[in-house]
Design a protein around this motif. Structure first.
Motif, PDB file in Angstrom:
ATOM      1  N   ILE A   1       0.837  -1.199   0.000  1.00 21.66           N
ATOM      2  CA  ILE A   1       0.000   0.000   0.000  1.00 21.66           C
ATOM      3  C   ILE A   1       0.871   1.247   0.000  1.00 21.66           C
ATOM      4  CG2 ILE A   1      -1.591   1.354   1.415  1.00 21.66           C
ATOM      5  CD1 ILE A   1      -2.885  -1.333   2.231  1.00 21.66           C
ATOM      6  N   THR A   2       1.872   1.254   0.857  1.00 19.80           N
ATOM      7  CA  THR A   2       2.737   2.430   0.962  1.00 19.80           C
ATOM      8  C   THR A   2       3.498   2.670  -0.341  1.00 19.80           C
ATOM      9  OG1 THR A   2       2.998   1.980   3.327  1.00 19.80           O
ATOM     10  CG2 THR A   2       4.567   3.488   2.316  1.00 19.80           C
ATOM     11  N   ARG A   3       4.029   1.603  -0.907  1.00 22.51           N
ATOM     12  CA  ARG A   3       4.824   1.726  -2.126  1.00 22.51           C
ATOM     13  C   ARG A   3       3.970   2.164  -3.317  1.00 22.51           C
ATOM     14  NH1 ARG A   3       5.032  -2.098  -5.719  1.00 22.51           N
ATOM     15  NH2 ARG A   3       4.421  -3.687  -4.188  1.00 22.51           N
ATOM     16  N   ARG A   4       2.774   1.597  -3.443  1.00 22.78           N
ATOM     17  CA  ARG A   4       1.948   1.862  -4.624  1.00 22.78           C
ATOM     18  C   ARG A   4       1.171   3.170  -4.540  1.00 22.78           C
ATOM     19  NH1 ARG A   4      -1.774  -3.269  -5.696  1.00 22.78           N
ATOM     20  NH2 ARG A   4      -2.661  -1.813  -7.232  1.00 22.78           N
ATOM     21  N   PHE A   5       0.749   3.567  -3.342  1.00 25.04           N
ATOM     22  CA  PHE A   5      -0.286   4.589  -3.281  1.00 25.04           C
ATOM     23  C   PHE A   5       0.073   5.867  -2.525  1.00 25.04           C
ATOM     24  CE2 PHE A   5      -2.658   0.422  -3.374  1.00 25.04           C
ATOM     25  CZ  PHE A   5      -2.918   0.476  -4.729  1.00 25.04           C
ATOM     26  N   VAL A   6       1.061   5.841  -1.644  1.00 28.72           N
ATOM     27  CA  VAL A   6       1.428   7.074  -0.942  1.00 28.72           C
ATOM     28  C   VAL A   6       2.137   7.999  -1.923  1.00 28.72           C
ATOM     29  CG1 VAL A   6       2.830   8.082   0.897  1.00 28.72           C
ATOM     30  CG2 VAL A   6       1.550   5.973   1.310  1.00 28.72           C
ATOM     31  N   GLY A   7       1.602   9.194  -2.079  1.00 27.28           N
ATOM     32  CA  GLY A   7       2.136  10.142  -3.049  1.00 27.28           C
ATOM     33  C   GLY A   7       1.551  10.014  -4.433  1.00 27.28           C
ATOM     34  N   ASP A   8       0.577   9.123  -4.622  1.00 31.88           N
ATOM     35  CA  ASP A   8      -0.091   8.967  -5.914  1.00 31.88           C
ATOM     36  C   ASP A   8      -1.066  10.127  -6.125  1.00 31.88           C
ATOM     37  OD1 ASP A   8      -1.579   8.285  -8.133  1.00 31.88           O
ATOM     38  OD2 ASP A   8      -2.136   6.294  -7.409  1.00 31.88           O
ATOM     39  N   PRO A   9      -0.886  10.962  -7.150  1.00 34.54           N
ATOM     40  CA  PRO A   9      -1.793  12.098  -7.361  1.00 34.54           C
ATOM     41  C   PRO A   9      -3.252  11.689  -7.512  1.00 34.54           C
ATOM     42  CG  PRO A   9       0.177  12.322  -8.716  1.00 34.54           C
ATOM     43  CD  PRO A   9       0.213  10.947  -8.126  1.00 34.54           C
ATOM     44  N   GLU A  10      -3.514  10.455  -7.957  1.00 34.47           N
ATOM     45  CA  GLU A  10      -4.895   9.997  -8.126  1.00 34.47           C
ATOM     46  C   GLU A  10      -5.617   9.845  -6.795  1.00 34.47           C
ATOM     47  OE1 GLU A  10      -6.655   9.466 -11.022  1.00 34.47           O
ATOM     48  OE2 GLU A  10      -4.926  10.527 -11.868  1.00 34.47           O
ATOM     49  N   LEU A  11      -4.863   9.732  -5.707  1.00 31.39           N
ATOM     50  CA  LEU A  11      -5.462   9.564  -4.378  1.00 31.39           C
ATOM     51  C   LEU A  11      -5.111  10.717  -3.447  1.00 31.39           C
ATOM     52  CD1 LEU A  11      -4.711   5.761  -3.865  1.00 31.39           C
ATOM     53  CD2 LEU A  11      -6.866   6.788  -4.612  1.00 31.39           C
ATOM     54  N   ALA A  12      -4.637  11.811  -4.002  1.00 33.42           N
ATOM     55  CA  ALA A  12      -4.151  12.917  -3.184  1.00 33.42           C
ATOM     56  C   ALA A  12      -5.159  14.039  -3.020  1.00 33.42           C
ATOM     57  CB  ALA A  12      -2.853  13.474  -3.776  1.00 33.42           C
ATOM     58  N   ASN A  13      -6.377  13.857  -3.530  1.00 30.94           N
ATOM     59  CA  ASN A  13      -7.442  14.834  -3.310  1.00 30.94           C
ATOM     60  C   ASN A  13      -8.686  14.069  -2.871  1.00 30.94           C
ATOM     61  OD1 ASN A  13      -9.392  16.785  -3.228  1.00 30.94           O
ATOM     62  ND2 ASN A  13      -9.177  17.423  -5.366  1.00 30.94           N
ATOM     63  N   LEU A  14      -8.741  13.738  -1.596  1.00 28.50           N
ATOM     64  CA  LEU A  14      -9.880  13.058  -1.000  1.00 28.50           C
ATOM     65  C   LEU A  14     -10.805  14.089  -0.366  1.00 28.50           C
ATOM     66  CD1 LEU A  14      -7.918  10.151   0.732  1.00 28.50           C
ATOM     67  CD2 LEU A  14      -8.990  10.130  -1.535  1.00 28.50           C
ATOM     68  N   PRO A  15     -12.033  13.710  -0.049  1.00 27.35           N
ATOM     69  CA  PRO A  15     -12.916  14.677   0.623  1.00 27.35           C
ATOM     70  C   PRO A  15     -12.359  15.156   1.957  1.00 27.35           C
ATOM     71  CG  PRO A  15     -14.211  12.879  -0.296  1.00 27.35           C
ATOM     72  CD  PRO A  15     -12.766  12.484  -0.437  1.00 27.35           C
ATOM     73  N   ARG A  16     -11.766  14.261   2.718  1.00 21.62           N
ATOM     74  CA  ARG A  16     -11.099  14.576   3.978  1.00 21.62           C
ATOM     75  C   ARG A  16      -9.999  13.545   4.188  1.00 21.62           C
ATOM     76  NH1 ARG A  16     -13.628  17.411   8.211  1.00 21.62           N
ATOM     77  NH2 ARG A  16     -11.660  17.119   9.322  1.00 21.62           N
ATOM     78  N   LYS A  17      -9.434  13.503   5.370  1.00 26.70           N
ATOM     79  CA  LYS A  17      -8.391  12.529   5.673  1.00 26.70           C
ATOM     80  C   LYS A  17      -8.942  11.111   5.637  1.00 26.70           C
ATOM     81  CE  LYS A  17      -9.163  13.541  10.567  1.00 26.70           C
ATOM     82  NZ  LYS A  17      -8.566  14.168  11.754  1.00 26.70           N
ATOM     83  N   PHE A  18      -8.037  10.158   5.423  1.00 27.78           N
ATOM     84  CA  PHE A  18      -8.406   8.753   5.295  1.00 27.78           C
ATOM     85  C   PHE A  18      -7.436   7.942   6.143  1.00 27.78           C
ATOM     86  CE2 PHE A  18      -8.295   4.582   3.192  1.00 27.78           C
ATOM     87  CZ  PHE A  18      -9.654   4.305   3.047  1.00 27.78           C
ATOM     88  N   LYS A  19      -7.970   7.252   7.147  1.00 26.76           N
ATOM     89  CA  LYS A  19      -7.135   6.525   8.102  1.00 26.76           C
ATOM     90  C   LYS A  19      -7.285   5.020   7.911  1.00 26.76           C
ATOM     91  CE  LYS A  19      -7.263  10.146  11.638  1.00 26.76           C
ATOM     92  NZ  LYS A  19      -7.545  10.458  13.068  1.00 26.76           N
ATOM     93  N   SER A  20      -6.146   4.326   7.952  1.00 23.54           N
ATOM     94  CA  SER A  20      -6.105   2.888   7.676  1.00 23.54           C
ATOM     95  C   SER A  20      -5.423   2.158   8.825  1.00 23.54           C
ATOM     96  CB  SER A  20      -5.306   2.617   6.395  1.00 23.54           C
ATOM     97  OG  SER A  20      -5.758   3.396   5.313  1.00 23.54           O
ATOM     98  N   ALA A  21      -5.803   0.883   8.985  1.00 25.24           N
ATOM     99  CA  ALA A  21      -5.180   0.043  10.006  1.00 25.24           C
ATOM    100  C   ALA A  21      -5.207  -1.407   9.549  1.00 25.24           C
ATOM    101  CB  ALA A  21      -5.906   0.194  11.341  1.00 25.24           C
ATOM    102  N   ILE A  22      -4.116  -2.124   9.803  1.00 28.58           N
ATOM    103  CA  ILE A  22      -4.016  -3.531   9.405  1.00 28.58           C
ATOM    104  C   ILE A  22      -3.309  -4.312  10.512  1.00 28.58           C
ATOM    105  CG2 ILE A  22      -3.293  -5.154   7.611  1.00 28.58           C
ATOM    106  CD1 ILE A  22      -3.037  -2.837   5.683  1.00 28.58           C
ATOM    107  N   THR A  23      -3.913  -5.386  10.951  1.00 28.09           N
ATOM    108  CA  THR A  23      -3.270  -6.248  11.936  1.00 28.09           C
ATOM    109  C   THR A  23      -3.568  -7.700  11.645  1.00 28.09           C
ATOM    110  OG1 THR A  23      -2.959  -6.711  14.285  1.00 28.09           O
ATOM    111  CG2 THR A  23      -5.200  -6.199  13.576  1.00 28.09           C
ATOM    112  N   GLY A  24      -2.619  -8.547  12.000  1.00 28.13           N
ATOM    113  CA  GLY A  24      -2.846  -9.974  11.965  1.00 28.13           C
ATOM    114  C   GLY A  24      -2.697 -10.598  13.330  1.00 28.13           C
ATOM    115  N   HIS A  25      -2.677  -9.753  14.371  1.00 24.61           N
ATOM    116  CA  HIS A  25      -2.458 -10.263  15.728  1.00 24.61           C
ATOM    117  C   HIS A  25      -3.776 -10.400  16.475  1.00 24.61           C
ATOM    118  CE1 HIS A  25      -0.909 -10.531  19.873  1.00 24.61           C
ATOM    119  NE2 HIS A  25       0.058 -11.200  19.263  1.00 24.61           N
ATOM    120  N   PRO A  26      -3.969 -11.466  17.224  1.00 25.16           N
ATOM    121  CA  PRO A  26      -5.267 -11.695  17.877  1.00 25.16           C
ATOM    122  C   PRO A  26      -5.583 -10.755  19.034  1.00 25.16           C
ATOM    123  CG  PRO A  26      -3.707 -13.417  18.484  1.00 25.16           C
ATOM    124  CD  PRO A  26      -3.050 -12.629  17.387  1.00 25.16           C
TER     125      PRO A  26
END
Length: 569
Positions: free
Chosen positions: A200-225
């Protein structure tokens, strides 16, 4: 449990039918307010060249307002609060009057991961450019203060030389991706989220296609129980599960967020195989870009779209418009197996140990960063991770190095065995640096922690589950006040006709954990406010009353929602 109400119980209703909401996929891309206009005229990513070539050379006075208060955020920069402006004037002054000629700079650490070399670079930057400041945020970031625009290009050079960045650390962008601090090392891990976070970081951070969102966008990923990335309050979360036929993958959650209209995320009900995870993330953020409300910024978070659509429609749009194939149904995550802050000494799957340590409400410094790096070098480890709970976890510690490391951390003020209030108290930046704040938070919380550890030492052993205390300087809930056992929202409190710094009190909130089960929002009690000076008195009174009145194995949150208002005053 989910909610579609604001803190007063009012429903989060979609805007009136027939009126444009500024949804690009429905209404077209014509901007409906000034904020949308300047984002389309010149995107936030474009300001970097001007910072490097113009503003850093000509100084603060050369920065035009739209770059200063808008586009700079795309690169992790906010002007900090001018010293000496009290909280009563926060709402009375505009941004230019509140702003100092220095910046907060946020370094995004996707997954919270740092190497020893990166840690030393962060420490050196703090020493040389930030007056020794550094805070661990509850988004796994490092935040500096007192940054001059003249120094920003050199800071970027040093960060990027070691693989760090401030790109899209703020702004209407895909911000830092929270990740489990135990990714890849825990024996009980369901799935390692590191490859997905990296993709996600490599492909999309700094991508102009995703750099004008309505507001901030927060993500979280875990594989821990332990469910350690606060998945219920992010715009999108991927939570590790085991499908009975398809094996390990992720459960998809969408539409969480707090601030002044809190809403918990909802399960979409699908199973996401690891090889599809980044594309599913892209589908969710693309829905937000295309269908998110842009008319009013107060309604522009993804949670408002989810309140209108619900998970069934969201899944249908995701699968038919944004993915190349439907997603299978999937199971929910199992209940949390333990604390998600990972404080203490624990065994890794390779026979080494990880050591979780707690600063006081996330506040550290250049000296602490340097000292931590020295301790890691002496212990022979190259890895440390920050947590979404303002803590840090040192990885890969050999058994014969544990004692020295733990003793060194304690000497630095990073406790491996903190008392319950030090461990479970968080605070936002507050009025010291934040232009939105009304009251001071860090010192207030630290003082309360010390007082509560002393006053409640006689009953600490009676607390079967922790009582979380979250302190916020304004209504925006950067410190997650609605999901704490005791959440404090900064405001001015009138006492004997005089306004004093204080807090409105939220009680009984929490996120999914081994102690409390499901997540839920706290309740407010009419008229229950407290001055900053009276904060330890209030918490002590509530804790002792809870211990006297609880029934069976009742948690503080369960008690706070069960009893009448008088018991909570």
């Amino acid at each position: 449990m989910t909610t579609t109400t604001d803190p007063s119980g009012r429903a989060l209703r979609p805007p009136r039918a027939g009126r444009s909401n500024g949804q690009w996929a429905v209404d077209g891309t014509a901007p409906l307010n000034a904020n949308e206009e300047w984002k389309q005229e010149d995107g936030g990513l474009n300001v970097r060249e001007r910072i490097e070539q113009v503003y850093s050379k000509e100084g603060f006075a050369s920065i035009p307002p739209q770059d200063l208060s808008g586009r700079f955020r795309w690169w992790g920069l906010y002007t900090q609060r001018k010293p000496g402006i009290d909280g009563g004037r926060t709402a009375q002054l505009d941004d230019t009057e509140l702003s100092d000629e220095y910046f907060m700079l946020r370094v995004r650490l996707d997954g919270g991961a740092l190497t020893l070399h990166q840690l030393r670079v962060l420490a050196d930057i703090s020493h040389e450019f930030a007056r020794g400041t550094a805070d661990i945020s509850d988004r796994q970031n490092i935040q500096y203060h007192w940054i001059r625009v003249e120094d920003v290009p050199e800071i970027w050079r040093r960060l990027e030389e070691v693989g760090l960045q401030t790109t899209e650390a703020c702004g209407d962008t895909p911000r830092v991706v929270l990740g489990s601090p135990l990714a890849g090392i825990a024996a009980d891990e369901i799935i390692d989220p590191t490859p997905t976070i990296d993709e996600i970081t490599r492909r999309f951070v700094g991508d102009p296609e995703l750099a004008n969102l309505p507001r901030k966008f927060k993500s979280a990923i875990t594989g821990h129980p332990s469910l350690d990335v606060v998945h219920e309050i992010n715009d999108v979360s991927l939570v590790g599960v085991v499908h009975p036929e398809l094996g390990a993958g992720y459960d998809l959650w969408v539409g969480g967020g707090l601030s002044t209209a809190p809403r918990l995320a909802e399960r979409i009900g699908v199973f996401v195989a690891p090889e599809r995870a980044a594309d599913v993330w892209l589908g969710v953020i693309s829905i937000f870009r295309d269908y998110g409300y842009r008319r009013m910024r107060t309604k522009a978070r993804l949670k408002f779209l989810m309140a209108e659509w619900g998970p069934e429609k969201f899944r249908q749009v995701l699968e038919t418009e944004y993915l190349d194939a439907p997603l299978p149904d999937g199971p929910p995550p199992a209940p949390a197996t333990g604390p998600g802050d990972h404080v203490g000494v624990h065994l890794q799957k390779d026979g080494n140990h990880y050591v979780g340590a707690a600063p006081v409400v996330g506040r550290i410094s250049a000296d602490v960063l340097t000292g931590l790096a020295d301790l890691m070098a002496a212990a022979g480890t190259d890895r440390v991770r920050l947590t979404p709970h303002q803590k840090l976890v040192v990885l890969d510690v050999a058994p014969d190095r544990l004692d020295d490391l733990v003793a060194g951390l304690e000497a630095l003020g990073l406790s491996v065995t903190p008392g319950p209030f030090r461990r479970h108290t968080m605070a936002c930046t507050g009025i010291e640096y934040c232009k939105l704040a009304i009251v001071e938070t860090k010192a207030t919380a630290a003082t309360a922690v010390a007082e509560l550890e002393r006053r409640l030492a006689d009953v600490t052993a009676s607390l079967d589950s922790p009582i979380t205390l979250n302190v916020n300087g304004c209504p925006n809930s950067c410190a997650r006040i609605q999901v704490a056992d005791i959440g404090l929202k900064g405001q001015l409190v009138t006492v004997d006709g005089e306004q004093r710094p204080g807090f409105q009190v939220h009680l009984g909130g929490g996120l999914a954990s081994a102690d409390r089960g499901e997540a839920g929002l706290g309740r407010t009690v009419r008229g229950l406010k407290v001055t900053a000076d009276e904060l330890p008195d209030l918490v002590e009174r509530l804790v002792r009353r809870f211990l006297d009145q609880r029934e069976g194995g009742e948690t503080f949150a369960g008690w706070a929602h069960r009893v009448d208002e008088e018991a909570l005053r």
